[in-house]
Design a protein around this motif. Structure first.
Motif, short mmCIF file in Angstrom:
data_model
loop_
_atom_site.label_atom_id
_atom_site.label_comp_id
_atom_site.label_asym_id
_atom_site.label_seq_id
_atom_site.Cartn_x
_atom_site.Cartn_y
_atom_site.Cartn_z
N PHE A 103 15.45 77.17 75.74
CA PHE A 103 16.04 77.99 74.41
C PHE A 103 15.11 77.30 73.28
CE2 PHE A 103 19.64 78.36 77.46
CZ PHE A 103 19.91 79.53 77.13
N HIS A 104 15.28 77.92 72.12
CA HIS A 104 14.41 77.64 70.98
C HIS A 104 15.19 78.31 69.79
CE1 HIS A 104 13.03 81.89 71.75
NE2 HIS A 104 13.06 81.95 70.50
N VAL A 105 14.90 77.68 68.43
CA VAL A 105 15.54 78.23 67.35
C VAL A 105 14.82 79.55 66.82
CG1 VAL A 105 15.86 77.58 65.13
CG2 VAL A 105 16.16 75.90 66.61
N ALA A 106 15.27 80.71 66.84
CA ALA A 106 15.00 81.88 66.56
C ALA A 106 14.96 82.09 65.03
CB ALA A 106 15.43 83.20 67.36
N GLY A 107 15.99 81.50 64.22
CA GLY A 107 15.97 81.69 62.99
C GLY A 107 17.14 80.85 62.35
N VAL A 108 17.09 80.75 61.15
CA VAL A 108 18.14 80.01 60.04
C VAL A 108 18.42 80.85 59.12
CG1 VAL A 108 18.87 78.07 58.78
CG2 VAL A 108 17.45 77.71 61.10
N LYS A 109 19.74 81.23 58.83
CA LYS A 109 20.23 81.92 57.77
C LYS A 109 21.24 81.19 56.92
CE LYS A 109 22.36 86.26 56.49
NZ LYS A 109 23.11 87.54 57.13
N ILE A 110 21.04 80.97 55.68
CA ILE A 110 21.66 80.24 54.76
C ILE A 110 22.64 81.09 53.76
CG2 ILE A 110 21.82 78.63 53.09
CD1 ILE A 110 19.36 77.50 54.13
N GLU A 111 23.86 81.02 53.62
CA GLU A 111 24.70 81.87 53.01
C GLU A 111 23.91 82.17 51.52
OE1 GLU A 111 29.42 82.22 51.77
OE2 GLU A 111 28.56 80.17 52.49
N HIS A 112 23.97 80.97 50.96
CA HIS A 112 23.36 80.94 49.52
C HIS A 112 22.01 80.29 49.46
CE1 HIS A 112 26.98 82.54 48.05
NE2 HIS A 112 27.78 81.48 48.58
N GLU A 113 20.95 81.03 49.19
CA GLU A 113 19.60 80.45 49.23
C GLU A 113 19.23 79.58 47.96
OE1 GLU A 113 17.04 83.48 50.13
OE2 GLU A 113 17.77 83.92 52.33
N LYS A 114 20.13 79.74 46.90
CA LYS A 114 19.83 79.22 45.73
C LYS A 114 21.08 78.43 45.46
CE LYS A 114 15.76 80.67 44.34
NZ LYS A 114 14.60 79.55 43.81
N ALA A 115 21.08 77.33 44.66
CA ALA A 115 22.22 76.54 44.21
C ALA A 115 21.74 76.11 42.78
CB ALA A 115 22.27 75.35 45.13
N TRP A 116 23.00 76.13 41.79
CA TRP A 116 22.63 75.61 40.56
C TRP A 116 23.13 74.20 40.36
CZ3 TRP A 116 20.46 78.07 36.38
CH2 TRP A 116 20.50 79.23 36.50
N LEU A 117 22.20 73.47 40.06
CA LEU A 117 22.32 72.01 39.82
C LEU A 117 22.50 71.65 38.36
CD1 LEU A 117 19.62 70.61 41.96
CD2 LEU A 117 21.92 71.38 42.83
N GLU A 118 23.34 70.62 38.20
CA GLU A 118 23.55 70.14 36.52
C GLU A 118 23.35 68.55 36.80
OE1 GLU A 118 26.51 71.20 33.04
OE2 GLU A 118 26.96 71.85 35.34
N GLY A 119 23.04 68.09 35.70
CA GLY A 119 23.09 66.87 35.52
C GLY A 119 21.97 65.85 34.32
N ALA A 120 21.46 64.85 34.84
CA ALA A 120 20.46 64.40 33.62
C ALA A 120 19.53 65.18 33.71
CB ALA A 120 20.31 62.89 34.04
N ARG A 121 18.93 65.44 32.37
CA ARG A 121 17.67 66.58 32.49
C ARG A 121 16.37 66.37 33.20
NH1 ARG A 121 16.69 71.16 29.51
NH2 ARG A 121 14.70 71.55 28.88
N SER A 122 16.09 64.92 33.07
CA SER A 122 14.97 64.66 33.56
C SER A 122 14.89 64.60 35.09
CB SER A 122 14.66 63.23 33.20
OG SER A 122 15.47 62.15 33.55
N GLN A 123 15.91 64.36 35.64
CA GLN A 123 16.01 64.39 37.44
C GLN A 123 16.35 66.00 37.60
OE1 GLN A 123 18.60 61.47 38.87
NE2 GLN A 123 18.51 60.31 36.88
N VAL A 124 17.06 66.77 37.09
CA VAL A 124 17.52 68.08 37.48
C VAL A 124 16.15 69.00 37.55
CG1 VAL A 124 18.56 70.37 36.97
CG2 VAL A 124 19.83 68.15 36.86
N MET A 125 15.23 68.78 36.06
CA MET A 125 14.13 69.65 36.21
C MET A 125 13.20 69.36 36.79
SD MET A 125 15.14 71.79 33.91
CE MET A 125 16.42 71.97 33.15
N ARG A 126 13.12 68.40 37.59
CA ARG A 126 11.96 67.79 38.69
C ARG A 126 12.35 68.41 40.10
NH1 ARG A 126 12.54 61.81 37.12
NH2 ARG A 126 13.87 61.28 38.86
N LYS A 149 20.27 63.65 28.03
CA LYS A 149 20.80 65.19 27.84
C LYS A 149 20.99 65.71 29.14
CE LYS A 149 18.35 66.25 23.40
NZ LYS A 149 17.54 67.07 22.64
N ARG A 150 21.71 66.75 29.24
CA ARG A 150 22.37 67.32 30.30
C ARG A 150 21.46 68.62 30.74
NH1 ARG A 150 27.67 68.04 32.83
NH2 ARG A 150 28.38 66.62 31.07
#
Length: 238
Positions: free
Chosen positions: A144-167, A124-125
């Motif tokens: 110098f040092h890393v003062a921060g990291v900003k990601i454009e999208h902090e969430k991503a929608w995944l799709e695929g085999a249900r048993s793998q996606v859900m974990r 199942k998907r």
């Protein structure tokens, strides 16, 4: 022996040679040969709510017999063995191989193939939103040092085999090398999802901003003589 050919005209010799070549070419074109090659398996009609998680074979090896002329223009790279997976359900399905459905030239016939059946596992998907983490490697330039990291999208929608996606609770980006950097940078990277049974709904690259700043300047140590004078003044004032 030489006197026999002296009586022949040059035109007759040329004609005889042409006839011999023609007979040889006809024999080559009509002689039967067997050609073996692999044909890619393509599943069609898979239900929208299912994902293929395993397949016993991606190719069918076939042996085709026919004349050299018939097989000469056969383009094996464009051949497909299509399996109609319409009506599939979660679990393992077995399909008997019928090579006669593969396009082949007139006058040729299949004399063997392997495997004789294909096993396909359906699941199942599933769909889920997970966090995104930027994978950083290397260290900035000295001082110098890393003062921060900003990601454009902090969430991503995944799709695929249900048993793998859900974990999955988090996915990472491609590694971003910051070795030797002395200034902030922006990079476009893709998600790293591994195998082929889980994928991102939006495959566009993600913008990641890495802020690089100079190390803080340490405060100078207090002068001991100045400290003693200050304490003495305080005692006299008291």
């Amino acid at each position: 022996m030489a006197s026999r050919f002296q009586n022949l005209r040059p035109g007759v010799l040329i004609l005889a040679l042409a006839i011999s070549v023609f007979i040889w070419a006809v024999a080559q074109g009509t002689s039967s040969v067997i050609q073996s090659f692999d044909v890619e398996v393509e599943l069609v009609g898979v239900e929208d709510g299912l994902v293929i998680t395993d397949q016993s074979s991606d190719e069918v090896n076939v042996r085709l017999r026919g004349s050299r002329a018939a097989l000469r223009n056969l383009n094996t790279d464009q051949l497909k063995y299509r399996v109609n997976a319409d009506g599939g359900k979660p679990g393992v399905a077995v399909y008997e191989v019928d090579v006669e459905t593969i396009d082949h030239p007139t006058g040729t016939q299949f004399v063997g193939y392997s495997p004789s059946r294909l096993q396909v596992r359906f699941e199942k998907r599933g769909r889920k939103a997970v966090g995104v983490r930027a994978e950083i490697e290397g260290i900035p330039a000295p001082g110098f040092h890393v003062a921060g990291v900003k990601i454009e999208h902090e969430k991503a929608w995944l799709e695929g085999a249900r048993s793998q996606v859900m974990r999955l609770n988090e996915v990472v980006t491609e590694a971003i090398d910051i070795a030797g950097l002395a200034a902030s940078t922006q990079r476009e990277v893709h998600l790293v999802l591994g195998g082929g049974t889980v994928w991102a709904e939006d495959n566009a690259p993600i913008q990641v901003e890495i802020r690089i700043e100079p190390d803080p300047v340490p405060e100078p140590a207090p002068d001991l003589e100045d400290v003693d004078l200050e304490e003495l003044d305080l005692e006299e004032a008291a």
